[in-house]
Structure formats: structure tokens, C-alpha cells
Design a protein around this motif. Structure first.
Motif, short mmCIF file in Angstrom:
data_model
loop_
_atom_site.label_atom_id
_atom_site.label_comp_id
_atom_site.label_asym_id
_atom_site.label_seq_id
_atom_site.Cartn_x
_atom_site.Cartn_y
_atom_site.Cartn_z
N TRP A 14 33.58 37.19 44.28
CA TRP A 14 34.40 38.25 44.75
C TRP A 14 33.94 39.53 44.72
O TRP A 14 34.23 40.39 45.29
CB TRP A 14 35.92 37.98 44.21
CG TRP A 14 36.00 38.10 42.54
CD1 TRP A 14 35.63 37.05 41.72
CD2 TRP A 14 36.36 39.07 41.89
NE1 TRP A 14 35.98 37.49 40.52
CE2 TRP A 14 36.09 38.70 40.62
CE3 TRP A 14 36.36 40.60 42.32
CZ2 TRP A 14 36.31 39.66 39.56
CZ3 TRP A 14 36.32 41.46 41.22
CH2 TRP A 14 36.41 41.05 39.83
N GLY A 18 33.69 43.47 46.92
CA GLY A 18 34.37 44.62 46.54
C GLY A 18 34.15 45.89 47.22
O GLY A 18 32.82 45.78 47.54
N ALA A 19 35.17 46.76 47.38
CA ALA A 19 35.09 47.86 48.46
C ALA A 19 34.06 48.90 47.26
O ALA A 19 33.56 49.93 47.74
CB ALA A 19 36.23 48.74 48.46
N CYS A 20 34.14 48.52 45.93
CA CYS A 20 33.12 49.44 45.01
C CYS A 20 31.83 49.06 44.93
O CYS A 20 30.87 49.72 44.38
CB CYS A 20 33.79 49.27 43.78
SG CYS A 20 33.75 47.69 42.99
N PHE A 28 34.19 54.81 37.98
CA PHE A 28 35.29 53.52 37.42
C PHE A 28 35.09 53.39 35.95
O PHE A 28 35.84 52.63 35.35
CB PHE A 28 34.70 52.15 38.16
CG PHE A 28 35.03 52.13 39.40
CD1 PHE A 28 36.17 51.65 40.22
CD2 PHE A 28 33.96 52.37 40.27
CE1 PHE A 28 36.34 51.59 41.46
CE2 PHE A 28 34.38 52.32 42.06
CZ PHE A 28 35.36 52.14 42.52
N CYS A 53 40.63 47.90 49.27
CA CYS A 53 39.44 46.75 48.72
C CYS A 53 40.15 45.44 49.17
O CYS A 53 41.34 45.03 48.56
CB CYS A 53 39.34 46.82 47.15
SG CYS A 53 38.18 45.56 46.57
N GLY A 74 40.86 46.50 40.18
CA GLY A 74 42.10 46.27 40.77
C GLY A 74 43.06 47.42 41.09
O GLY A 74 44.24 47.17 41.09
N GLY A 75 42.50 48.58 40.79
CA GLY A 75 43.48 49.99 41.06
C GLY A 75 44.10 50.29 39.92
O GLY A 75 45.10 51.23 39.66
N LYS A 98 29.80 46.83 35.36
CA LYS A 98 30.39 45.80 35.81
C LYS A 98 29.28 44.72 36.43
O LYS A 98 28.48 45.18 36.79
CB LYS A 98 31.35 45.96 37.27
CG LYS A 98 32.50 46.53 36.73
CD LYS A 98 33.43 46.67 37.67
CE LYS A 98 34.69 47.40 37.70
NZ LYS A 98 35.67 47.60 38.73
S1 SF4 Z 1 39.86 46.26 43.28
FE1 SF4 Z 1 38.41 48.36 43.05
S2 SF4 Z 1 37.20 47.86 41.05
FE2 SF4 Z 1 38.00 45.97 41.95
S3 SF4 Z 1 36.48 45.09 43.36
FE3 SF4 Z 1 37.86 46.25 44.55
S4 SF4 Z 1 37.00 48.44 44.56
FE4 SF4 Z 1 36.10 47.27 42.82
#
Ligand code: SF4
Length: 98
Positions: A14, A18-20, A28, A53, A74-75, A98
Motif C-alpha cells: 500500500w 501512497g500519494a506521498c 511529513f 491519497c 493517513g492525514g 517511512k
Molecule cells: S495517507 Fe498520506 S502519509 Fe499515508 S500514504 Fe497517503 S499520502 Fe502518504
């Protein structure tokens, strides 16, 4: 077939979705000596990434499940996760990746 449920399995990828992914980790995780204004700005910017995300729910569940102490997951900030767990203590900045 993988078992259903909100929590990631050990081999889940997962984080790869992720958008990050590819974002600067400094967004972060708090750097040393960050002041309140800098923290608010950084956390707002990180949460904006998390907001769209596709794995946000799993990411937050992972952080809560593992008791992740540092960073935006997760925000949620570390303080927000602690408050939702009924724990209240300060966290120090750490150069955790991470
Ligand atoms: S929720 Fe935020 S920290 Fe978690 S994977 Fe997505 S962008 Fe990254």
C-alpha cells in the motif's frame, strides 16, 4: 486471495500507492527546532497530500495499529493520533523516514 479487512497484511504494497510517494519526507516528519508556525504550515501541506491519497484509510489504520509515534500518517498528526487514543504527551521531532 487476501483476507478482507482494513488493516494491511505484512506483504501489502500500500505504501507504494501512497500519494506521498516521491514527496519530500521532510513534509511529513518534523525537523529539529521547528516552531509552531512552521509546524502548522508543514502539517497543512502534508495533509493536503493525504487528502487525495487512495490508501489514506489503510495508512491511518496502520499508524494507529502500530502506535506510530512520529509523522503524518493517513492525514493525522502524531498529536491527533495520541488524542484519539486518549493519551496526552508531547512528542519530539525525529528524523524518522517511512
Ligand atoms: S495517507 Fe498520506 S502519509 Fe499515508 S500514504 Fe497517503 S499520502 Fe502518504
Amino acid at each position: 486471495r487476501k483476507a478482507p479487512g482494513p488493516y494491511p497484511l505484512p506483504d501489502d504494497d500500500w505504501q507504494e500507492r501512497g500519494a506521498c510517494r516521491g514527496a519530500n519526507p521532510a513534509l511529513f516528519f518534523a525537523p529539529d527546532n521547528e516552531n509552531n508556525q512552521q509546524r502548522r504550515f508543514r502539517e497543512t501541506a502534508a495533509k493536503a497530500v493525504c487528502a487525495h491519497c487512495p490508501v489514506r484509510t489503510v495508512c491511518r489504520a496502520y499508524a494507529e495499529q502500530t502506535g506510530e509515534l512520529y509523522g503524518i500518517w493517513g492525514g493525522t498528526t502524531e498529536r491527533e493520533r495520541m488524542q484519539s487514543n486518549g493519551r496526552h504527551h508531547s512528542t519530539a521531532a525525529a528524523g524518522v523516514r517511512k
